[in-house]
Design a protein around this motif. Sequence first.
Motif, mmCIF file in Angstrom:
data_model
loop_
_atom_site.group_PDB
_atom_site.id
_atom_site.type_symbol
_atom_site.label_atom_id
_atom_site.label_comp_id
_atom_site.label_asym_id
_atom_site.label_seq_id
_atom_site.Cartn_x
_atom_site.Cartn_y
_atom_site.Cartn_z
ATOM 1 N N UNK A 106 14.094 8.085 -15.124
ATOM 2 C CA UNK A 106 13.672 6.965 -14.295
ATOM 3 C C UNK A 106 12.255 7.238 -13.786
ATOM 4 N N UNK A 107 11.278 6.511 -14.322
ATOM 5 C CA UNK A 107 9.887 6.773 -13.951
ATOM 6 C C UNK A 107 9.449 6.024 -12.689
ATOM 7 N N UNK A 108 10.393 5.338 -12.033
ATOM 8 C CA UNK A 108 10.038 4.719 -10.753
ATOM 9 C C UNK A 108 10.194 5.714 -9.613
ATOM 10 N N UNK A 109 10.733 6.904 -9.910
ATOM 11 C CA UNK A 109 10.888 7.939 -8.884
ATOM 12 C C UNK A 109 9.836 9.030 -9.084
ATOM 13 N N UNK A 110 9.495 9.689 -7.998
ATOM 14 C CA UNK A 110 8.546 10.801 -8.079
ATOM 15 C C UNK A 110 9.086 11.893 -8.989
ATOM 16 N N UNK A 111 10.372 12.190 -8.873
ATOM 17 C CA UNK A 111 10.977 13.229 -9.720
ATOM 18 C C UNK A 111 10.882 12.851 -11.196
ATOM 19 N N UNK A 112 11.129 11.594 -11.511
ATOM 20 C CA UNK A 112 11.026 11.137 -12.894
ATOM 21 C C UNK A 112 9.603 11.214 -13.419
ATOM 22 N N UNK A 113 8.651 10.823 -12.588
ATOM 23 C CA UNK A 113 7.237 10.893 -12.976
ATOM 24 C C UNK A 113 6.822 12.335 -13.231
ATOM 25 N N UNK A 156 8.812 14.752 -14.143
ATOM 26 C CA UNK A 156 9.492 15.198 -15.363
ATOM 27 C C UNK A 156 8.742 14.737 -16.611
ATOM 28 N N UNK A 157 8.295 13.484 -16.609
ATOM 29 C CA UNK A 157 7.529 12.953 -17.748
ATOM 30 C C UNK A 157 6.200 13.694 -17.876
ATOM 31 N N UNK A 158 5.518 13.891 -16.760
ATOM 32 C CA UNK A 158 4.243 14.606 -16.784
ATOM 33 C C UNK A 158 4.437 16.020 -17.317
ATOM 34 N N UNK A 159 5.471 16.706 -16.856
ATOM 35 C CA UNK A 159 5.737 18.074 -17.321
ATOM 36 C C UNK A 159 6.037 18.101 -18.811
#
Length: 121
Positions: A38-45, A47-50
Amino acid sequence: GEILNHFVTKYDDETNELTVWKRNNAGQKADQLLGPVNISTTAGQEKVASFFEEKCGEPLSFVTSNSSENTDEGFNMRGHSRTIHIVNAATVREVETKLGSKLTAEQFRPNIIVYGLKAWN
């Protein structure tokens, strides 16, 4: 080579989830590598960046519509992003040099900015 050419991605507008698969030789989905996230969450963002940082071996940032350099273009009426826009900072610097005008990667409203790659990779 072009890193993004190795992946097949799907973004689900209803759930805000991004999924990434390895692209096989026929250009189709192979092994799932990431997600759904879920890229609407900071954690998701993060994770995608990592994930993309690991794949390209270079630092990058995940930019959202709330970032100061971004606009709501490319977002639907509920505010959900329909695309993941990735920009290579070195390519922007090369274009800036050729144009003789000041440019920043943020002006292209990306979701992800990759640093450290050669231009056009």
